[in-house]
Enzyme design. Sequence first.
Site, PDB file in Angstrom:
ATOM      1  N   GLN A 162      -5.073  -1.928   9.365  1.00 40.25           N
ATOM      2  CA  GLN A 162      -4.805  -3.223   8.733  1.00 40.25           C
ATOM      3  C   GLN A 162      -5.398  -4.348   9.588  1.00 40.25           C
ATOM      4  O   GLN A 162      -5.109  -4.457  10.773  1.00 40.25           O
ATOM      5  CB  GLN A 162      -3.283  -3.414   8.566  1.00 40.25           C
ATOM      6  CG  GLN A 162      -2.888  -4.671   7.819  1.00 40.25           C
ATOM      7  CD  GLN A 162      -3.400  -4.688   6.376  1.00 40.25           C
ATOM      8  OE1 GLN A 162      -3.273  -3.714   5.647  1.00 40.25           O
ATOM      9  NE2 GLN A 162      -3.990  -5.794   5.962  1.00 40.25           N
ATOM     10  N   ASP A 196     -11.170   2.112   3.572  1.00 38.93           N
ATOM     11  CA  ASP A 196     -11.505   0.706   3.311  1.00 38.93           C
ATOM     12  C   ASP A 196     -13.004   0.471   3.139  1.00 38.93           C
ATOM     13  O   ASP A 196     -13.419  -0.619   2.754  1.00 38.93           O
ATOM     14  CB  ASP A 196     -11.021  -0.154   4.496  1.00 38.93           C
ATOM     15  CG  ASP A 196      -9.767  -0.929   4.139  1.00 38.93           C
ATOM     16  OD1 ASP A 196      -9.488  -1.114   2.941  1.00 38.93           O
ATOM     17  OD2 ASP A 196      -9.073  -1.371   5.076  1.00 38.93           O
ATOM     18  N   LYS A 219       0.838  -1.201   0.000  1.00 43.35           N
ATOM     19  CA  LYS A 219       0.000   0.000   0.000  1.00 43.35           C
ATOM     20  C   LYS A 219       0.877   1.256   0.000  1.00 43.35           C
ATOM     21  O   LYS A 219       0.597   2.221  -0.716  1.00 43.35           O
ATOM     22  CB  LYS A 219      -0.944  -0.015   1.210  1.00 43.35           C
ATOM     23  CG  LYS A 219      -2.058  -1.039   1.025  1.00 43.35           C
ATOM     24  CD  LYS A 219      -2.805  -1.386   2.297  1.00 43.35           C
ATOM     25  CE  LYS A 219      -3.746  -2.561   2.039  1.00 43.35           C
ATOM     26  NZ  LYS A 219      -4.390  -3.097   3.237  1.00 43.35           N
TER      27      LYS A 219
END
Length: 292
Positions: free
Chosen positions: A106, A129, A62
């Site tokens: 994460q 997300d 990322k």
Amino acid sequence: MKRAAGKRKRMAQLLDGKVLSAEVMENLKARVEALKGKGILPGLAVILVGDDPASQIYVRNKGKACEDLGIRSETIRMSGDTTQEELEAVIDRLNKDEGIDGILVQLPLPKHLNEPAALAKIIPEKDADGFHLLNCGKLLCSLPGTQPCTPKGIMYMLKSANIPLSGREAVVIGRSNIVGKPVAMMLLQENCTVTVCHSRTQDLASHTRRADILVAAVGKAKFVTADMVKDGAVVIDVGINRVDGKVVGDVDFENVAPKASYITPVPGGVGKMTISMLMLNCVEAAEKRAAL
Ligand code: NAD
């Protein structure tokens, strides 16, 4: 579009995540330049708690994608014994940071931490997300909101190949909050007739054999075999499984590809799209900031 490798004559067309995500990234570079022209530098913050090896790789990828796009990237590495309060304090700080457009925690978090509570702390506008309950609710109600990256990438692949969706049978194997459920909602939104299968589904193959569009998000190597697939089906393999040091999907690619009309490879399929969709979510959030 490339032809998938294999022994038999009729072969599926490959839905190539590498090529498509490179196109998405090129388009985003122009949008980032336009934002920079307005004095806005998009920023993504990634919080990594603990030292899960797979998570380390995802976080590194990322960061690399942000670098490729020329946007700000901040990785906050926290120890495995981080408390909920410490994690939420970092999220609060990032919520207030005007140079950060996207915040990502994460997953999975270490077991002692409350994942839903942490995700709920991220303000919905910065929910890169698309896991915040408000954005989940918007997806359910077909309202515009930030959508989760992997399902968004799957839909992007299907639409880019002009695969007809309306009225077709879609079967999703897996009901996770990050893949199975949201992709089912998105397929429904496109007027597919959707069946969601899971670990308690009886006679799984009787469902999958009906699928015009089959999405496998199980996490079991080569779980979907040729006898489970209808002739001419579109097969989307979300799985990332490590077998003898190699990454393989949930689909027995070699034997399914000759039966399918389209298929995604692993690696180089959905995984590539997930990262470019994360970048898209972040740039879209920065564009909203620029419009304020
Ligand atoms: P998960 O473990 O949360 O969910 C797996 C699902 O599979 C569950 O809903 C379960 O009910 C179902 N399942 C398990 N055994 C089954 C069986 N025998 N029959 C039918 N259904 C069964 O996993 P997830 O987070 O949704 O991820 C699924 C896979 O996709 C994993 O391999 C993961 O690594 C991968 N993944 C890839 C990306 C990407 O970018 N390519 C993103 C997220 C997840």
